[in-house]
Design an enzyme around this catalytic site. Structure first.
Site, PDB file in Angstrom:
ATOM      1  N   HIS A 142       5.044   0.148  12.418  1.00 18.98           N
ATOM      2  CA  HIS A 142       4.343   1.302  12.993  1.00 18.98           C
ATOM      3  C   HIS A 142       5.139   1.972  14.108  1.00 18.98           C
ATOM      4  CE1 HIS A 142      -0.010   0.064  11.626  1.00 18.98           C
ATOM      5  NE2 HIS A 142       0.897  -0.067  10.665  1.00 18.98           N
ATOM      6  N   GLU A 180      -5.003   1.760   2.931  1.00 13.20           N
ATOM      7  CA  GLU A 180      -4.960   0.524   3.718  1.00 13.20           C
ATOM      8  C   GLU A 180      -4.898   0.807   5.208  1.00 13.20           C
ATOM      9  OE1 GLU A 180      -3.082  -2.950   5.787  1.00 13.20           O
ATOM     10  OE2 GLU A 180      -2.427  -0.859   5.681  1.00 13.20           O
ATOM     11  N   GLU A 181      -4.228   1.896   5.606  1.00  9.88           N
ATOM     12  CA  GLU A 181      -3.974   2.135   7.022  1.00  9.88           C
ATOM     13  C   GLU A 181      -5.178   2.662   7.794  1.00  9.88           C
ATOM     14  OE1 GLU A 181      -1.650   1.071   8.601  1.00  9.88           O
ATOM     15  OE2 GLU A 181       0.194   1.030   7.455  1.00  9.88           O
ATOM     16  N   ASP A 201       6.573  -0.814   6.395  1.00 10.84           N
ATOM     17  CA  ASP A 201       5.129  -0.844   6.155  1.00 10.84           C
ATOM     18  C   ASP A 201       4.687   0.456   5.486  1.00 10.84           C
ATOM     19  OD1 ASP A 201       2.452  -1.684   6.290  1.00 10.84           O
ATOM     20  OD2 ASP A 201       2.177  -0.755   8.255  1.00 10.84           O
ATOM     21  N   ASP A 255      -0.032   4.264   1.413  1.00  9.87           N
ATOM     22  CA  ASP A 255      -0.195   5.148   2.557  1.00  9.87           C
ATOM     23  C   ASP A 255       0.614   4.613   3.734  1.00  9.87           C
ATOM     24  OD1 ASP A 255      -1.887   2.927   2.756  1.00  9.87           O
ATOM     25  OD2 ASP A 255      -3.365   3.980   3.972  1.00  9.87           O
ATOM     26  N   HIS A 287       0.819  -1.221   0.000  1.00  8.32           N
ATOM     27  CA  HIS A 287       0.000   0.000   0.000  1.00  8.32           C
ATOM     28  C   HIS A 287       0.845   1.260   0.000  1.00  8.32           C
ATOM     29  CE1 HIS A 287       0.565   0.254   4.445  1.00  8.32           C
ATOM     30  NE2 HIS A 287       0.456  -1.071   4.391  1.00  8.32           N
TER      31      HIS A 287
END
Length: 487
Positions: A459, A211-212, A177, A147, A145
């Protein structure tokens, strides 16, 4: 998310070992290796997929693209539509398209590229390398993804919005990520376009928006609803958004809940005249948890899939009505989440918990009290009884878990490829959650999960990925393509 323990047999071999590293075994074929030397194989197409087993990542191209992507990360932060951070994924797509431009079909290359947008500036990208086989001969890479989660520069030791290279470590928001995967897959497909292997398998790579955080219809859900990924259904879909370079074969659902206890405020010096909402809520939560664990216990499938933990329900936050410390609180809300393994049904879970709350409300005095003055019903001499009451609400956050199909042809081939490169393949499951994958599996897609960032930095502040892991990832994916095409 947490990393699981190594996996063992699951009616399919789930652990593969090699006594000698493949780094010393793999054949060398100079025609198939596109590295920093800048060799151009566009005029020398390969004959078949076997040459891909020697492909190595073009490191300079990968790092250069990742640098550009991380440079856009400030504008890719996502906390949901209508919030402070709404990403502009097209800023990342611009850099991907620059790398792929020479290889597009309209420019004489083999790649068919479709930029699909459902919200201004928030595109998805579908990249296809056509094969010579039938519509059944397909292998797709989806889920990387565009974002990222927000980053606070004050909490980082480096600038999160620019790439910092420190030896093998590549720092920046999105390196693990998931912009690292975007750079990886873009570089891999650009090298495929240069090598031009004659594959019967059609390869598809899909980079997705939103996605996030919430953005219904903007990302892969919009692509699926519009039928733009239907061509991927006949073959496996490798979801490239996990970590630690091993297959993730199971994830859990995540369901949030809020239990509000309504009591009766009174002076704490006269506790027999009040209903303590905190006490009532705590006792109710304990009983509901007991019901949950009786109804959704650890099961054999969880052990087979090597889940780290079984399904769990726990409170994580408590708040109560404002007031003095010398007052019995009239209201308290206990909130938490449930992690439900994919072998249990979310609708059945909700029905079970709702029924238990209703049963408690029907006989609130069945809850244990705390001390001689604690009570949940007050019966004044001159009025109607004051009865404590519970209210259950489900949160907006709902993800459903997934158990991958271990009989899929891609699963064993993916394990074989990881073993070839890493020396061991250790599939794992965890009660972390991934959005979107269950919905795609329900739509008939054969979803397999893999990723090459680091779980320990997911994250996190000072997020980074390993350059060597990404170089290995290119080899793993190239081998997977070759093995799948030659099967």
């Amino acid at each position: 998310m947490l990393r699981s323990q190594p996996c063992v047999n699951i009616n399919t071999v789930l652990r593969y070992t090699s006594s000698t590293s493949v780094r010393h075994q793999r054949p060398v074929n100079t025609r198939s290796v596109i590295k920093r030397s800048g060799v151009n194989a566009s005029t020398s197409p390969m004959t078949d997929a076997s040459f891909l087993q020697s492909l190595e990542l073009n490191e300079d191209r990968f790092v250069s693209l990742l640098r550009n992507l991380i440079g856009e990360a400030e504008y890719l932060q996502n906390t949901g539509v209508g919030t402070a951070y709404v990403p502009q994924e097209d800023r990342a797509i611009k850099h991907v398209l620059e790398v792929l431009a020479p290889h597009r079909k309209e420019n004489g290359g083999p790649l068919e590229i479709d930029h699909v947008t459902y919200a201004e500036g928030r595109g998805n990208l579908i990249i296809k390398y056509p094969g010579t086989g039938s519509s059944e001969d397909v292998l797709s890479f989806v889920g990387s993804h565009l974002d990222v989660v927000p980053a606070n520069p004050d909490a980082w030791k480096v600038d999160p919005f620019s790439l910092t290279v420190d030896g093998d470590k590549l720092y920046g928001r999105g390196t693990t990520d998931c912009l690292g995967h975007v750079a990886l897959m873009t570089t891999l497909f650009s090298q495929l376009a240069e090598l031009k292997p004659e594959l019967k398998t059609t390869l598809t790579c899909v980079f997705i928006a939103s996605e996030e955080a919430s953005g219904p219809g903007i990302g892969v859900d919009g692509l699926v609803a519009e039928g733009r990924l239907d061509h991927c259904k006949p073959g496996p879909v490798i979801w490239v958004d996990c970590a630690d370079s091993q297959p993730c074969i199971g994830t859990a659902g995540a369901i949030t809940w809020h239990l509000t206890a309504n009591g009766h405020r009174f002076h704490s010096g006269l506790p027999h005249k009040g209903i303590n909402a905190i006490e009532m809520g705590m006792e109710a939560a304990s009983r509901i948890q007991q019901k949950f664990y009786e109804s959704f216990p650890a099961c054999e499938k969880e052990r087979e899939y090597k889940f780290i933990t079984p399904s769990t329900m726990k409170p994580t936050q408590v708040k109560c009505a404002p007031g003095g410390l010398n007052q019995i609180p009239p209201e308290a809300t206990i909130s938490g989440d449930i992690r439900l393994t994919p072998f249990y049904d979310v609708a059945a879970l909700k029905a079970c918990i709702e029924a238990e709350v209703a049963a408690i409300n029907a006989d609130i005095e069945s809850l244990p009290v705390r001390g001689p003055c604690s009570k949940y019903v007050i019966r004044p001499d001159d009025g109607e009884p004051i009865v404590g009451h519970l209210k259950l609400e489900w949160g907006d956050h709902l993800l459903t878990g997934i158990a991958c199909d271990l009989t899929s042809p891609a699963f064993k081939l993916m394990c074989d490829s990881i073993q070839d490169v890493k020396g061991v393949a250790e599939p794992y499951s965890l009660t972390g959650s991934l959005p979107l994958v269950h919905d795609m599996q329900s739509e008939g897609f054969d979803i397999q999960l893999i990723g090459f960032g680091l779980m320990s930095t997911y994250h996190a502040d000072n997020e980074y990925c390993s350059l060597n892991d990404m170089k290995d990832a290119a080899r793993i994916l190239a081998m997977l393509i070759a093995k799948f095409d030659l099967r």
